[in-house]
Design a protein around this motif. Structure first.
Motif, PDB file in Angstrom:
ATOM      1  N   ALA A  71       0.844  -1.201   0.000  1.00 43.59           N
ATOM      2  CA  ALA A  71       0.000   0.000   0.000  1.00 43.59           C
ATOM      3  C   ALA A  71       0.875   1.244   0.000  1.00 43.59           C
ATOM      4  O   ALA A  71       1.821   1.348   0.781  1.00 43.59           O
ATOM      5  CB  ALA A  71      -0.903  -0.005   1.227  1.00 43.59           C
ATOM      6  N   GLU A  72       0.577   2.194  -0.867  1.00 41.47           N
ATOM      7  CA  GLU A  72       1.201   3.517  -0.839  1.00 41.47           C
ATOM      8  C   GLU A  72       0.076   4.539  -0.822  1.00 41.47           C
ATOM      9  O   GLU A  72      -0.985   4.314  -1.413  1.00 41.47           O
ATOM     10  CB  GLU A  72       2.052   3.745  -2.092  1.00 41.47           C
ATOM     11  N   VAL A  73       0.285   5.645  -0.143  1.00 39.19           N
ATOM     12  CA  VAL A  73      -0.683   6.745  -0.172  1.00 39.19           C
ATOM     13  C   VAL A  73       0.051   7.949  -0.753  1.00 39.19           C
ATOM     14  O   VAL A  73       1.049   8.410  -0.187  1.00 39.19           O
ATOM     15  CB  VAL A  73      -1.262   7.043   1.227  1.00 39.19           C
ATOM     16  N   LEU A  74      -0.423   8.411  -1.902  1.00 37.89           N
ATOM     17  CA  LEU A  74       0.297   9.449  -2.648  1.00 37.89           C
ATOM     18  C   LEU A  74      -0.589  10.662  -2.906  1.00 37.89           C
ATOM     19  O   LEU A  74      -1.812  10.536  -3.038  1.00 37.89           O
ATOM     20  CB  LEU A  74       0.773   8.885  -3.994  1.00 37.89           C
ATOM     21  N   ASP A  75       0.053  11.808  -2.991  1.00 37.12           N
ATOM     22  CA  ASP A  75      -0.651  13.008  -3.414  1.00 37.12           C
ATOM     23  C   ASP A  75      -1.072  12.799  -4.871  1.00 37.12           C
ATOM     24  O   ASP A  75      -0.217  12.523  -5.715  1.00 37.12           O
ATOM     25  CB  ASP A  75       0.307  14.203  -3.291  1.00 37.12           C
ATOM     26  N   PRO A  76      -2.398  12.895  -5.182  1.00 40.71           N
ATOM     27  CA  PRO A  76      -2.842  12.561  -6.537  1.00 40.71           C
ATOM     28  C   PRO A  76      -2.258  13.487  -7.609  1.00 40.71           C
ATOM     29  O   PRO A  76      -2.213  13.117  -8.785  1.00 40.71           O
ATOM     30  CB  PRO A  76      -4.365  12.682  -6.468  1.00 40.71           C
ATOM     31  N   THR A  77      -1.786  14.648  -7.223  1.00 45.91           N
ATOM     32  CA  THR A  77      -1.238  15.588  -8.204  1.00 45.91           C
ATOM     33  C   THR A  77       0.277  15.441  -8.343  1.00 45.91           C
ATOM     34  O   THR A  77       0.796  15.301  -9.449  1.00 45.91           O
ATOM     35  CB  THR A  77      -1.575  17.041  -7.807  1.00 45.91           C
ATOM     36  N   THR A  78       0.987  15.436  -7.199  1.00 45.65           N
ATOM     37  CA  THR A  78       2.457  15.430  -7.267  1.00 45.65           C
ATOM     38  C   THR A  78       3.049  14.024  -7.201  1.00 45.65           C
ATOM     39  O   THR A  78       4.202  13.829  -7.578  1.00 45.65           O
ATOM     40  CB  THR A  78       3.046  16.228  -6.085  1.00 45.65           C
ATOM     41  N   GLY A  79       2.293  13.066  -6.703  1.00 47.34           N
ATOM     42  CA  GLY A  79       2.816  11.706  -6.555  1.00 47.34           C
ATOM     43  C   GLY A  79       3.693  11.527  -5.317  1.00 47.34           C
ATOM     44  O   GLY A  79       4.259  10.453  -5.118  1.00 47.34           O
ATOM     45  N   ALA A  80       3.807  12.557  -4.478  1.00 49.38           N
ATOM     46  CA  ALA A  80       4.630  12.454  -3.262  1.00 49.38           C
ATOM     47  C   ALA A  80       3.879  11.656  -2.196  1.00 49.38           C
ATOM     48  O   ALA A  80       2.657  11.732  -2.105  1.00 49.38           O
ATOM     49  CB  ALA A  80       4.944  13.854  -2.737  1.00 49.38           C
ATOM     50  N   PRO A  81       4.622  10.879  -1.380  1.00 45.97           N
ATOM     51  CA  PRO A  81       3.959  10.139  -0.297  1.00 45.97           C
ATOM     52  C   PRO A  81       3.343  11.111   0.726  1.00 45.97           C
ATOM     53  O   PRO A  81       3.987  12.094   1.083  1.00 45.97           O
ATOM     54  CB  PRO A  81       5.105   9.349   0.348  1.00 45.97           C
ATOM     55  N   VAL A  82       2.116  10.832   1.122  1.00 45.95           N
ATOM     56  CA  VAL A  82       1.402  11.696   2.081  1.00 45.95           C
ATOM     57  C   VAL A  82       0.613  10.812   3.043  1.00 45.95           C
ATOM     58  O   VAL A  82       0.498   9.607   2.823  1.00 45.95           O
ATOM     59  CB  VAL A  82       0.411  12.648   1.354  1.00 45.95           C
ATOM     60  N   ARG A  83       0.084  11.411   4.122  1.00 46.28           N
ATOM     61  CA  ARG A  83      -0.762  10.639   5.045  1.00 46.28           C
ATOM     62  C   ARG A  83      -2.200  10.559   4.546  1.00 46.28           C
ATOM     63  O   ARG A  83      -2.904   9.594   4.800  1.00 46.28           O
ATOM     64  CB  ARG A  83      -0.733  11.259   6.448  1.00 46.28           C
TER      65      ARG A  83
END
Ligand SMILES: [Zn+2]
Length: 421
Positions: free
Chosen positions: A267-279
């Motif tokens: 599982a990864e949670v990513l910012d839908p715009t930048t692709g950076a990992p986020v909570r």
């Protein structure tokens, strides 16, 4: 089958377990599966051996549903097939609620994997060998309940199909067979409650002690869960899965959001715009046990929030606070405020006189305007208290319209409650 040792692995050992599974899968898939081989070669991964660490994994390109749909538009079964077609033993299809349906093939090994994943779901909810598990579902192309059925059998419970029956017959089956576990969509559990009420049957008197909900989010919405639990006199558990991904999310006895089965999924949670990992962001998943038709770094389109405290159950698997918060492509923007339909449902279901509801969306220039249509049972205090609760929770005023009993559609599978006018 319920593997507590696996579910409580320390983070480093869990990562090592995932890495072993991932490496083995990539060695099998790369060079054999045309879809993934072409995608990875285009991104510079010439062979599976080029994937040396998690940094390399995180550089693999993301995949999305549109690519898979496009792939199947060119060839009816698509090219996400690691083996020759004769190796596959099951064919299923997505419901097509959001665009063209996707067909999906499973080998015997990946079908067994589905059953194993559902074992985690059912065991997490407290289902045991000896339970009688009823599936009020017309067994069609949708994979979810077929896999759930296999999961119940594999767990050692008695799996009972409830296809080809109307709601009243299903209630009679649940009573006469002394069913202890019900597996269906949250919408259908609510519909059975209405059916029982209309016939004067008190469902809390039945033997059902656990309900598990698949096919759509809803059981994770507190007001929906409460209504199901009160009506059935049972504990209701949320579950999340996707045809193309597998049964990845489940609740434990704490009912504190969805655990992702990290022994079978990354599982990864990513910012839908930048692709950076986020909570809090988009859930991106990789399945590790469906080698014949895998999905790797797949954008689910679901918005989730990672819980920041460990779960009291002792599982170390990541936990999604509040389950699936909403579909990113379902999000409405009403007068500048982001509103998920699930947030509206969370308010509407607090009002016991509302049997069913629908969200009508009107496009007014660049703006969404929303009307909440509620189907009422018996006498109602009028729309005002509901409207005020919506405003208090969402921060905006929404129009509420009442309609007579029986006006709105009911659903056995995925409810379609957002209607664009
Ligand atoms: Zn837990």
């Amino acid at each position: 089958m319920f593997d507590r040792a696996l579910e409580t692995l320390e983070p480093e050992r869990l990562r090592a377990h995932q890495w072993r599974r991932l490496s083995a899968m990539l060695a099998e898939v790369h060079g054999h599966n045309p879809f993934w081989t072409a995608k990875w070669r285009a991104a510079g991964l010439a062979s599976a051996a080029d994937l040396r660490g998690w940094d390399d994994f995180e550089r693999l390109p993301l995949a999305c549903k549109a690519e898979l749909v496009e792939d199947q538009a060119r060839a009816s079964l698509g090219t996400n097939l690691t083996y020759p077609p004769e190796r596959y033993v099951r064919l299923h299809q997505t419901s097509g609620t959001s665009g063209a349906p996707l067909r999906w093939l499973d080998t015997q090994a990946s079908w067994d994997w589905w059953a194993r994943c559902w074992g985690f779901v059912l065991a997490g909810a407290g289902v045991r060998p000896g339970d009688r598990v009823f599936f009020p579902f017309s067994f069609g192309l949708f994979i979810g309940f077929w896999a759930g059925f296999e999961g119940a059998r594999a767990l050692g419970a008695l799996a009972i199909p409830g296809g080809g029956q109307d709601s009243l017959t299903r209630l009679a089956s649940i009573e006469s067979l002394r069913v202890t576990v019900l597996v269906c969509t949250p919408s259908y559990a609510l519909h059975l409650l209405e059916t029982g009420r209309d016939r004067g049957v008190d469902l809390t008197k039945l033997a059902v002690r656990i309900t598990v909900h698949a096919g759509e989010p809803g059981a994770g919405i507190p007001a929906v869960r409460q209504r199901i639990q009160d009506g059935w006199g049972a504990r209701a558990f949320d579950h999340a899965g996707m045809t193309e991904m597998g049964a990845y999310g489940y609740e434990c006895e704490q009912q504190a959001g969805l655990h992702v089965n990290e022994s079978e999924f990354i599982a990864e949670v990513l910012d839908p715009t930048t692709g950076a990992p986020v909570r809090e962001g988009e859930l991106v998943l990789t399945n590790l046990g469906r080698l014949g038709s895998p999905v790797i770094r797949y954008r689910t389109g679901d918005r989730v929030r990672v819980a920041d405290t460990p779960c009291a159950c002792g599982r170390t698997f990541v936990r999604l606070d509040g389950g699936i918060l909403g579909r990113l492509d379902d999000m409405l923007i009403v007068r500048g405020v982001n509103v998920f339909p699930s947030a509206i449902e969370g308010v509407v279901r607090r009002f016991p006189w509302v049997d069913e509801f629908q969200i009508e969306v009107f496009r007014d220039g660049e703006l969404d305007e929303v009307r909440v249509v509620v189907e009422v049972a018996g006498t109602t205090p009028g729309a005002r208290p509901l409207q005020e609760a919506l405003r208090a929770t969402l921060g905006i005023r929404l129009e509420v319209a009442e309609v007579a009993p029986g006006s709105l559609p009911r659903y056995e599978l995925k409810a379609r409650r957002v209607v664009r006018r």
